[in-house]
Enzyme design. Structure first.
Site, mmCIF file in Angstrom:
data_model
loop_
_atom_site.group_PDB
_atom_site.id
_atom_site.type_symbol
_atom_site.label_atom_id
_atom_site.label_comp_id
_atom_site.label_asym_id
_atom_site.label_seq_id
_atom_site.Cartn_x
_atom_site.Cartn_y
_atom_site.Cartn_z
ATOM 1 N N LYS A 172 36.722 78.174 38.903
ATOM 2 C CA LYS A 172 35.677 78.767 39.743
ATOM 3 C C LYS A 172 35.031 77.650 40.556
ATOM 4 O O LYS A 172 34.277 76.840 40.025
ATOM 5 C CB LYS A 172 34.601 79.449 38.891
ATOM 6 C CG LYS A 172 33.686 80.321 39.742
ATOM 7 C CD LYS A 172 32.276 80.454 39.232
ATOM 8 C CE LYS A 172 31.386 79.308 39.594
ATOM 9 N NZ LYS A 172 31.215 79.090 41.056
ATOM 10 N N SER A 174 32.605 76.010 43.711
ATOM 11 C CA SER A 174 31.271 76.322 44.216
ATOM 12 C C SER A 174 31.374 77.352 45.337
ATOM 13 O O SER A 174 32.320 77.343 46.119
ATOM 14 C CB SER A 174 30.622 75.047 44.758
ATOM 15 O OG SER A 174 29.509 75.382 45.547
ATOM 16 N N VAL A 229 22.336 73.977 34.639
ATOM 17 C CA VAL A 229 23.452 74.899 34.381
ATOM 18 C C VAL A 229 24.262 74.402 33.176
ATOM 19 O O VAL A 229 24.700 75.198 32.340
ATOM 20 C CB VAL A 229 24.336 75.079 35.639
ATOM 21 C CG1 VAL A 229 25.581 75.894 35.310
ATOM 22 C CG2 VAL A 229 23.548 75.758 36.755
ATOM 23 N N GLY A 230 24.429 73.097 33.040
ATOM 24 C CA GLY A 230 25.126 72.544 31.872
ATOM 25 C C GLY A 230 24.449 72.969 30.576
ATOM 26 O O GLY A 230 25.118 73.358 29.610
ATOM 27 N N GLU A 247 29.827 67.214 32.910
ATOM 28 C CA GLU A 247 29.528 66.056 33.764
ATOM 29 C C GLU A 247 28.354 66.486 34.629
ATOM 30 O O GLU A 247 28.521 67.232 35.593
ATOM 31 C CB GLU A 247 30.780 65.693 34.566
ATOM 32 C CG GLU A 247 30.773 64.276 35.047
ATOM 33 C CD GLU A 247 30.137 64.184 36.408
ATOM 34 O OE1 GLU A 247 28.909 63.922 36.448
ATOM 35 O OE2 GLU A 247 30.831 64.379 37.399
ATOM 36 N N ARG A 275 28.111 57.119 50.626
ATOM 37 C CA ARG A 275 29.300 57.974 50.585
ATOM 38 C C ARG A 275 28.843 59.428 50.461
ATOM 39 O O ARG A 275 27.909 59.732 49.710
ATOM 40 C CB ARG A 275 30.152 57.580 49.374
ATOM 41 C CG ARG A 275 31.465 58.311 49.274
ATOM 42 C CD ARG A 275 32.379 57.619 48.269
ATOM 43 N NE ARG A 275 31.807 57.591 46.935
ATOM 44 C CZ ARG A 275 32.339 58.197 45.864
ATOM 45 N NH1 ARG A 275 33.458 58.874 45.983
ATOM 46 N NH2 ARG A 275 31.783 58.108 44.679
ATOM 47 N N CYS A 281 26.996 62.414 42.333
ATOM 48 C CA CYS A 281 26.251 62.318 41.073
ATOM 49 C C CYS A 281 26.135 60.869 40.587
ATOM 50 O O CYS A 281 25.236 60.545 39.826
ATOM 51 C CB CYS A 281 26.859 63.209 40.009
ATOM 52 S SG CYS A 281 28.600 62.902 39.773
ATOM 53 N N GLU A 380 16.839 63.554 40.893
ATOM 54 C CA GLU A 380 18.038 63.244 41.685
ATOM 55 C C GLU A 380 17.759 63.585 43.158
ATOM 56 O O GLU A 380 17.230 64.659 43.461
ATOM 57 C CB GLU A 380 19.189 64.093 41.148
ATOM 58 C CG GLU A 380 20.542 63.510 41.398
ATOM 59 C CD GLU A 380 21.653 64.319 40.707
ATOM 60 O OE1 GLU A 380 21.480 65.532 40.466
ATOM 61 O OE2 GLU A 380 22.708 63.731 40.423
ATOM 62 N N PHE A 382 20.132 63.133 46.052
ATOM 63 C CA PHE A 382 21.290 63.679 46.776
ATOM 64 C C PHE A 382 21.104 63.570 48.287
ATOM 65 O O PHE A 382 21.307 64.516 49.043
ATOM 66 C CB PHE A 382 21.553 65.132 46.359
ATOM 67 C CG PHE A 382 22.767 65.274 45.476
ATOM 68 C CD1 PHE A 382 22.927 64.459 44.369
ATOM 69 C CD2 PHE A 382 23.757 66.223 45.752
ATOM 70 C CE1 PHE A 382 24.053 64.573 43.548
ATOM 71 C CE2 PHE A 382 24.888 66.350 44.937
ATOM 72 C CZ PHE A 382 25.030 65.527 43.848
ATOM 73 N N SER A 440 35.041 54.693 40.729
ATOM 74 C CA SER A 440 35.874 55.861 40.376
ATOM 75 C C SER A 440 37.356 55.581 40.576
ATOM 76 O O SER A 440 37.752 55.040 41.602
ATOM 77 C CB SER A 440 35.492 57.050 41.269
ATOM 78 O OG SER A 440 34.150 57.398 41.060
#
Ligand code: ADP
Length: 476
Positions: A172, A174, A229-230, A247, A275, A281, A380, A382, A440
């Site tokens: 699923k 976003s 949501v986690g 995560e 970036r 995150c 956060e 963002f 990463s």
């Protein structure tokens, strides 16, 4: 482009015909639609995923790896098209979309190769007529929930190890970015995975989430998104005791010590902050600079930031738009709050609408004299904002950096070897970048501690999340 659900080996509209629009964040133009799934659609997708597991688990690791390798090659072949769709619905510069597609593909290749290396153990028994085996088995059908900031890589980082392990998947994406995911499923369809092994559904996240979480047949959930949501998923998973990988949010500190290489520190700040316009995150959310290097650092950072260009992701820019109004408002409110509480504006500071209709842009911004009580120092952001605080001692920097309920990524810059070891050991984070803002890649264990969640993605660590251990004791 109109996205469809995918289950029972075929693309599907909703039984009640529902759809929702997908918007380009640069100018607000509708660029496609996706299925607004009704409860019956969701149930069909769940049943398909559960049935798919019964088929896929009997495939050999070699067969699973071979199909994953074909998928990798197909994603690379379609990389231009995938990158184009990504920029259209998400806004990030095309060069970043291209990098993301290759990053996403790297997980598929890595797990295609790793599938055949899954192995268990034979242990020494306590009796001469006893044999002890430890088997690694796929955990079962997996529900994958992904965010909008990396519309493809967040899917493949979960889907590839799940399929390598022998699990079926229900993805699923976003509701902001279903089109890239749909295109990926068109590729999956052509690669010819057995029917029902890979499944895809879009729509109301609360409805889909509740329905899937209630299904006893779905045995594992891998989620990337907000901590709120986690936490909800943790509660919802209790009834059927699903295995979880979460995560969640981050609030990365970046420390610049006086003995840092200034150019590395500035480059690391750019890499970890701008970036995807800061919508990452693991983006730096707080910068701590030792007093002796503060002026030089701010001056060098300003010079670097002045060169950043904003605009449509299809032009030669460094920063695209903010994803939506809510994201834009959050940034604007945090900046206003910092300024009202005494922060110094060193560069930028304002938001604007440069898109034709209502694209959301925020200038790259540098703030200093930041204090703990400013919202940006704990929430956060963002967005492309660098908030800076001065410190004097190493102990003080570590205490400031660790003063957060989050624990995802952290960064620091020093050329002193002993300090490098001391500080990496002291940081209460799942990931530490030393003299780098780029951490990463496909083989590393990506993940956090505290409110940033649990479980790891990438490499052998990521594969473990989709395996369960069975112990077999045999008397001869
Ligand atoms: P963000 O604020 O960054 O969008 P979210 O956690 O809201 O973060 O979204 C991440 C993913 O979680 C998206 O795919 C979204 O649709 C999904 N999501 C949001 N709410 C729920 C929910 N109640 N249950 C399951 N998934 C959800």
């Amino acid at each position: 482009m109109d996205s469809l659900n995918y289950y029972n080996g075929a693309f599907q509209t909703s039984l009640n015909g529902g759809t929702f629009p997908v918007v380009n964040p640069f100018d607000g133009a509708v660029v496609g639609s996706a299925v607004d799934s009704c409860p019956e659609d969701i149930q069909l997708a769940i049943d398909s995923t559960i049935a798919g597991f019964e088929v896929w688990k009997h495939h050999t690791a070699k067969e699973r790896g071979r199909l994953l390798y074909r998928l990798y090659e197909s994603v690379i072949e379609a990389s231009d098209e995938l990158a184009h769709i990504m920029t259209l619905e998400q806004g990030k510069p095309l060069k970043e979309s291209r990098i993301e597609v290759h990053y996403a593909a790297s997980f598929i290749k890595w797990y295609a190769e790793e599938a055949t290396r899954i192995s268990g153990d034979i242990l020494e028994p306590n009796h001469h007529n006893q044999r002890i085996a430890v088997l690694k088995e796929p955990v079962g059908p997996v529900f994958i929930i992904t965010p909008w900031n990396f519309p493809l890589a967040m899917i493949t980082r979960k889907l590839a190890p799940a399929l390598a392990a022998g699990c079926s998947v229900l993805v699923k994406p976003s509701e902001e970015t279903p089109l890239t995911a749909f295109k990926f499923f068109e590729i999956l369809h052509k690669v010819n995975f057995p029917p029902k092994v890979v499944n895809f559904i879009t729509g109301n996240p609360k409805l889909i989430g509740e329905t899937v979480m209630n299904s006893a047949g779905i045995r594992k959930v891998s989620f990337t998104g907000s901590t709120a949501v986690g936490q909800l998923l943790v509660v919802q998973s209790a009834k059927t005791m699903k295995k979880l990988s979460l995560e969640l949010g981050g609030h990365a500190p970046l420390i610049v010590f006086e003995d840092a290489d200034l150019s590395k520190a500035v480059q690391g700040t750019l890499d970890s902050k701008f970036r995807n316009c800061g919508q990452v995150c693991i983006a730096t959310n707080r910068v701590y600079v030792q007093a002796g290097i503060f002026d030089d650092y701010v001056m060098a950072l300003k010079k670097a930031v002045e060169n950043l260009k904003s605009g449509s992701g299809f032009e030669d820019v460094d920063l695209g738009p903010i994803i939506n109004q809510a994201g834009f408002d959050k940034i604007q409110n945090q900046v206003a709050d910092a300024l009202a509480k005494g922060a110094t504006l060193d560069y930028g500071g304002s938001g604007s609408s440069e898109g034709q209709n209502h694209g959301y842009f925020f200038q790259p911004t540098i703030l200093s004299q930041m204090k703990k009580e400013m919202r940006m120092m704990s929430e956060e952001t963002f967005g492309p904002i660098v908030p800076i605080t001065v410190f004097d001692t190493e102990e003080e920097a570590i205490a400031l950096a660790n003063d957060s309920p989050f624990g995802l990524a952290s960064y620091f810059f020093t050329e002193n070897l002993s300090r490098a070891y001391r500080v990496q050991g002291a940081l209460a984070y799942g990931m530490v970048g030393v003299n780098t803002g780029k951490i990463s890649s496909e083989q590393v264990p990506f993940g956090g501690v505290k409110l940033s969640g649990y479980g790891r993605e990438g490499g052998t660590y990521g594969l473990e999340e989709y395996l369960q251990t069975k112990y077999v004791c045999t008397t001869l």
